[in-house]
Design an enzyme around this catalytic site. Structure first.
Site, PDB file in Angstrom:
ATOM      1  N   HIS A  27       0.870  -1.186   0.000  1.00  0.00           N
ATOM      2  CA  HIS A  27       0.000   0.000   0.000  1.00  0.00           C
ATOM      3  C   HIS A  27       0.903   1.232   0.000  1.00  0.00           C
ATOM      4  O   HIS A  27       1.530   1.541   1.010  1.00  0.00           O
ATOM      5  CB  HIS A  27      -0.921  -0.033   1.229  1.00  0.00           C
ATOM      6  CG  HIS A  27      -1.805  -1.243   1.240  1.00  0.00           C
ATOM      7  ND1 HIS A  27      -2.067  -1.979   2.365  1.00  0.00           N
ATOM      8  CD2 HIS A  27      -2.464  -1.845   0.217  1.00  0.00           C
ATOM      9  CE1 HIS A  27      -2.877  -2.991   2.050  1.00  0.00           C
ATOM     10  NE2 HIS A  27      -3.127  -2.926   0.744  1.00  0.00           N
ATOM     11  N   GLU A  85       1.491   4.034   2.633  1.00  0.00           N
ATOM     12  CA  GLU A  85       2.050   3.655   3.933  1.00  0.00           C
ATOM     13  C   GLU A  85       3.570   3.818   3.883  1.00  0.00           C
ATOM     14  O   GLU A  85       4.338   2.863   3.958  1.00  0.00           O
ATOM     15  CB  GLU A  85       1.604   2.231   4.274  1.00  0.00           C
ATOM     16  CG  GLU A  85       0.080   2.155   4.450  1.00  0.00           C
ATOM     17  CD  GLU A  85      -0.508   0.754   4.348  1.00  0.00           C
ATOM     18  OE1 GLU A  85      -1.746   0.637   4.263  1.00  0.00           O
ATOM     19  OE2 GLU A  85       0.257  -0.239   4.344  1.00  0.00           O
ATOM     20  N   HIS A 138       3.460  -2.767   6.901  1.00  0.00           N
ATOM     21  CA  HIS A 138       2.353  -1.853   6.553  1.00  0.00           C
ATOM     22  C   HIS A 138       2.219  -0.719   7.570  1.00  0.00           C
ATOM     23  O   HIS A 138       2.879  -0.705   8.601  1.00  0.00           O
ATOM     24  CB  HIS A 138       1.019  -2.617   6.558  1.00  0.00           C
ATOM     25  CG  HIS A 138       0.845  -3.552   5.417  1.00  0.00           C
ATOM     26  ND1 HIS A 138      -0.022  -3.320   4.380  1.00  0.00           N
ATOM     27  CD2 HIS A 138       1.452  -4.732   5.137  1.00  0.00           C
ATOM     28  CE1 HIS A 138       0.036  -4.315   3.518  1.00  0.00           C
ATOM     29  NE2 HIS A 138       0.925  -5.192   3.944  1.00  0.00           N
ATOM     30  N   GLU A 177       2.054  -3.807  11.433  1.00  0.00           N
ATOM     31  CA  GLU A 177       1.361  -2.525  11.242  1.00  0.00           C
ATOM     32  C   GLU A 177       1.967  -1.462  12.156  1.00  0.00           C
ATOM     33  O   GLU A 177       2.175  -1.709  13.342  1.00  0.00           O
ATOM     34  CB  GLU A 177      -0.137  -2.672  11.575  1.00  0.00           C
ATOM     35  CG  GLU A 177      -0.893  -3.639  10.671  1.00  0.00           C
ATOM     36  CD  GLU A 177      -1.255  -3.046   9.306  1.00  0.00           C
ATOM     37  OE1 GLU A 177      -1.042  -1.835   9.086  1.00  0.00           O
ATOM     38  OE2 GLU A 177      -1.749  -3.821   8.451  1.00  0.00           O
TER      39      GLU A 177
HETATM   40 ZN    ZN Z   1      -1.411  -1.695   4.331  1.00  0.00          ZN
END
Ligand code: ZN
Length: 377
Positions: A168, A171, A261, A337
């Site tokens: 992504h 990010e 991420h 994350e």
């Molecule tokens: Zn992500």
């Protein structure tokens, strides 16, 4: 007064900017997609002027709660990125700012440009531990870079560990993390890195989504695909980034995967596992717990209490990198994350969550990997 965004990772549209106290902006959608949330632009010609900037379409962003209790990042020199308070009201994200210089940059998070990506690749290759493989091209024709880190000797006797980042593209903390990871692995004075490389060869994809990164996307590649939903059946037409990496994984093997991420809403660092796999075992749970607990003990920015709730058995999403790789290669596969905002327990008033803290967390993740391979594997 002028707003510009026509540069690497830039994203904003000017709706109306007739007076400094009512600069109306909107974030542009990712190409071929409804996702948006990443923004990055320059305000120039407003030195000493009280400006009010308003992002009118904040409520329709991919993760509206991401703008609650959110502080925008800004920089005059594009080196140091500081935080500035924002307000969310009636779906509009706004902030008041009086520039001290003729130009100031604002972004959703500290940007990591494709130019910096190329600097990272070039610098890393100065180390004898590092080699590079061009996997192929993205939809826009950019390079898909694979970095291999290994010590001399019999590479076949070692485990093959994969770390991928920035599926992504908005990010950007994920590539800051990668920069910290590469620096630590290539630092010959760092004993823990040497020990880790005695256990494994490390394959790094520092940027899974170069097109989205350069285009200023939040979530998709140039064909509008969310790459972390393409792992079951990627194609060279729509998701060559995943197709090429999956192919290289099949060639070299995978004994460990960490997919890095950022989360728009949650103010914590955490790891999501693949508990939803149909054949998830107690041994796998214990490996996941060991890695998470070890990392939490090594770095106060990481915690194990809060995060995504684990999926029930049989509910794993096999279109995601971790579910697919854990199934195909029978290995520990995890999603890391980091927050866009800040960690609540270890918050930083000036910088919030930052590139520097992402890099530090990468060092701890490597140290947790070493413990994992010594004690658990
Ligand atoms: Zn992500």
């Amino acid at each position: 007064m002028f707003i510009s965004q026509n540069f690497d990772a830039g994203n904003i549209e000017v709706i109306a900017a007739t007076s400094a106290d009512d600069i109306q902006l909107a974030i542009r959608n990712d190409a071929e997609s409804d996702f948006y949330q990443w923004f990055y632009f320059r305000l120039s010609g407003a030195k000493g002027v009280n400006c009010t900037l308003k992002i009118l379409n904040a409520a329709g962003a991919a993760y509206p709660p991401g703008f609650k209790n959110y502080r925008v990042v800004y920089s005059y020199d594009r080196e140091e990125w500081l935080r500035h308070p924002t307000e969310l009201s009636d779906g509009v994200l706004s902030f008041s700012f009086k520039p001290e210089l003729d130009a100031v940059y604002f972004a959703y998070f500290t940007p990591y440009s494709m130019e910096r990506h190329h600097d990272l690749v070039a610098k890393s290759l100065q180390s004898p531990r590092c080699s590079h493989q061009l996997l192929g091209a993205t939809v826009d024709g950019q390079d898909m870079d694979l970095m291999k880190i290994s010590l001399p000797g019999d590479a076949n006797k070692r485990k093959n560990c994969w770390v991928i980042a920035r599926q992504h593209p908005g990010e950007s903390m994920a590539e800051w993390w990668m920069e910290g990871c590469l620096e630590a692995l290539l630092d010959e004075s760092r004993e823990a890195s040497k020990q880790l490389l005695q256990h494994c060869n490390i394959y790094l994809v520092p940027n899974m989504n170069p097109d989205g990164s350069r285009r200023g996307h939040l979530r998709t590649n140039a064909a509008g695909r969310n790459l972390n939903r393409e792992w079951e059946n990627p194609s060279m037409e729509a998701s060559p980034e995943v197709f090429l990496v999956k192919q290289a994984m099949a060639e070299y093997g995978v004994d460990f995967l960490l997919d890095v991420h950022g989360d728009e809403s949650l103010p914590y660092c955490f790891i999501a596992g693949t508990e939803g796999l149909i054949d998830w075992t107690e041994e796998q749970q214990s490996q996941l717990d060991f890695y998470r607990d070890t990392l939490a003990a090594l770095n106060p920015d990481f915690q194990t209490e809060l995060g995504y709730p684990p999926k029930a058995r049989g509910q794993a999403n096999l279109t995601m990198s971790t579910g697919q790789t854990a199934t195909q290669h029978r290995c520990l596969a995890m999603t890391l994350e980091m927050p866009f905002k800040d960690t609540t327990a270890t918050s930083d008033a000036v910088y919030g969550w930052s590139g520097a803290r992402s890099k530090k967390l990468a060092h701890s993740c490597l140290d947790a990997m070493l413990r994992y391979f010594i004690e658990k594997y």
